[in-house]
Design a protein around this motif. Structure first.
Motif, mmCIF file in Angstrom:
data_model
loop_
_atom_site.group_PDB
_atom_site.id
_atom_site.type_symbol
_atom_site.label_atom_id
_atom_site.label_comp_id
_atom_site.label_asym_id
_atom_site.label_seq_id
_atom_site.Cartn_x
_atom_site.Cartn_y
_atom_site.Cartn_z
ATOM 1 N N GLU A 8 0.485 -23.997 49.573
ATOM 2 C CA GLU A 8 1.673 -23.278 49.148
ATOM 3 C C GLU A 8 2.530 -24.130 48.213
ATOM 4 O O GLU A 8 2.562 -25.346 48.319
ATOM 5 C CB GLU A 8 2.499 -22.845 50.363
ATOM 6 N N ARG A 24 10.938 -12.239 51.452
ATOM 7 C CA ARG A 24 10.305 -11.256 52.338
ATOM 8 C C ARG A 24 10.702 -9.833 51.937
ATOM 9 O O ARG A 24 9.846 -8.980 51.705
ATOM 10 C CB ARG A 24 10.715 -11.537 53.792
ATOM 11 N N GLU A 30 5.261 -12.068 53.463
ATOM 12 C CA GLU A 30 5.301 -11.998 54.922
ATOM 13 C C GLU A 30 5.446 -13.410 55.464
ATOM 14 O O GLU A 30 4.825 -14.344 54.950
ATOM 15 C CB GLU A 30 4.010 -11.392 55.466
ATOM 16 N N THR A 32 4.347 -16.144 57.716
ATOM 17 C CA THR A 32 3.107 -16.425 58.448
ATOM 18 C C THR A 32 3.290 -17.520 59.491
ATOM 19 O O THR A 32 2.488 -17.624 60.413
ATOM 20 C CB THR A 32 1.973 -16.811 57.483
ATOM 21 N N ALA A 33 4.326 -18.342 59.334
ATOM 22 C CA ALA A 33 4.638 -19.379 60.327
ATOM 23 C C ALA A 33 6.087 -19.805 60.129
ATOM 24 O O ALA A 33 6.584 -19.840 58.999
ATOM 25 C CB ALA A 33 3.715 -20.578 60.186
ATOM 26 N N THR A 42 9.308 -22.755 56.693
ATOM 27 C CA THR A 42 8.728 -21.417 56.845
ATOM 28 C C THR A 42 7.606 -21.237 55.835
ATOM 29 O O THR A 42 7.762 -21.559 54.656
ATOM 30 C CB THR A 42 9.801 -20.328 56.619
ATOM 31 N N ASN A 43 6.467 -20.735 56.311
ATOM 32 C CA ASN A 43 5.351 -20.373 55.439
ATOM 33 C C ASN A 43 5.406 -18.879 55.187
ATOM 34 O O ASN A 43 5.623 -18.097 56.118
ATOM 35 C CB ASN A 43 4.009 -20.694 56.104
ATOM 36 N N LEU A 44 5.205 -18.494 53.937
ATOM 37 C CA LEU A 44 5.170 -17.084 53.553
ATOM 38 C C LEU A 44 3.938 -16.827 52.704
ATOM 39 O O LEU A 44 3.437 -17.742 52.037
ATOM 40 C CB LEU A 44 6.416 -16.714 52.734
ATOM 41 N N GLU A 45 3.478 -15.568 52.706
ATOM 42 C CA GLU A 45 2.323 -15.206 51.891
ATOM 43 C C GLU A 45 2.391 -13.720 51.540
ATOM 44 O O GLU A 45 2.824 -12.908 52.350
ATOM 45 C CB GLU A 45 1.028 -15.509 52.653
ATOM 46 N N LYS A 51 1.078 -18.018 48.224
ATOM 47 C CA LYS A 51 1.674 -18.727 49.356
ATOM 48 C C LYS A 51 2.897 -19.514 48.908
ATOM 49 O O LYS A 51 2.886 -20.150 47.853
ATOM 50 C CB LYS A 51 0.666 -19.687 49.980
#
Length: 128
Positions: A8, A24, A30, A32-33, A42-45, A51
Motif C-alpha cells: 500500500e 471510504r 474498504e 481491511t485492517a 488503517t489499511n484500505l483497499e 491499497k
C-alpha cells in the motif's frame, strides 16, 4: 536482482479517522485492517485492488507541511471524470483543476485534494 512486490501507499495524517472516513465514503475504499496497538494504522483497499495505508503522522515522527508541494501524489483512473467530479464536489471534495481534455493524446484528466490537502490526479482509461 531483489524482487519487489506491491504494497500500500501510506498517507501520514494529522486526523486519520477523518481521512479514513473520506477515502471510504467518498472514494469507495474498504477498511481491511485497523491497528490500534503501538500505533494507529488503517489499511484500505478498493474492489479494483488499490491499497492505501493511513497512519497518524505524529506517531510516525512526521510533521506534515504544505501538501501542495508534495513530490508524490496519488493517481486514479475512472470511466467518467464529469460524474466523478460531481460526486466529489457533492461530498465536499476539493477540485484543483479539470476535468480537462488532452487533445494530443485524447484523454480526460483533472486534479483534486483529499481533506488533508494531499494532491491526487484522476484520468480516464484513454490516458497513455
Amino acid at each position: 536482482m531483489i524482487e519487489l512486490r506491491p504494497r500500500e501507499t501510506v498517507l501520514m495524517a494529522e486526523n486519520p479517522s477523518t481521512l479514513v472516513a473520506w477515502y471510504r465514503d467518498v472514494l469507495g475504499f474498504e477498511v481491511t485492517a485497523d491497528h490500534e496497538d503501538e500505533y494507529h494504522y488503517t489499511n484500505l483497499e478498493t474492489p479494483s485492488g488499490i491499497k492505501l495505508g493511513i497512519a497518524r503522522a505524529d506517531e510516525m515522527g512526521v510533521k506534515p507541511v504544505n501538501r501542495n508541494s508534495n513530490t508524490v501524489l496519488l493517481q486514479f483512473e475512472v470511466d467518467d471524470l464529469d460524474v466523478f467530479f460531481d460526486r466529489l464536489v457533492t461530498a465536499g471534495g476539493s477540485v484543483k483543476f479539470g476535468p480537462s481534455f488532452d487533445e494530443k493524446n485524447r484523454f480526460w484528466y483533472g486534479g483534486f485534494a483529499d481533506p488533508e490537502g494531499n494532491p491526487c490526479w484522476v484520468v480516464d482509461a484513454n490516458c497513455p
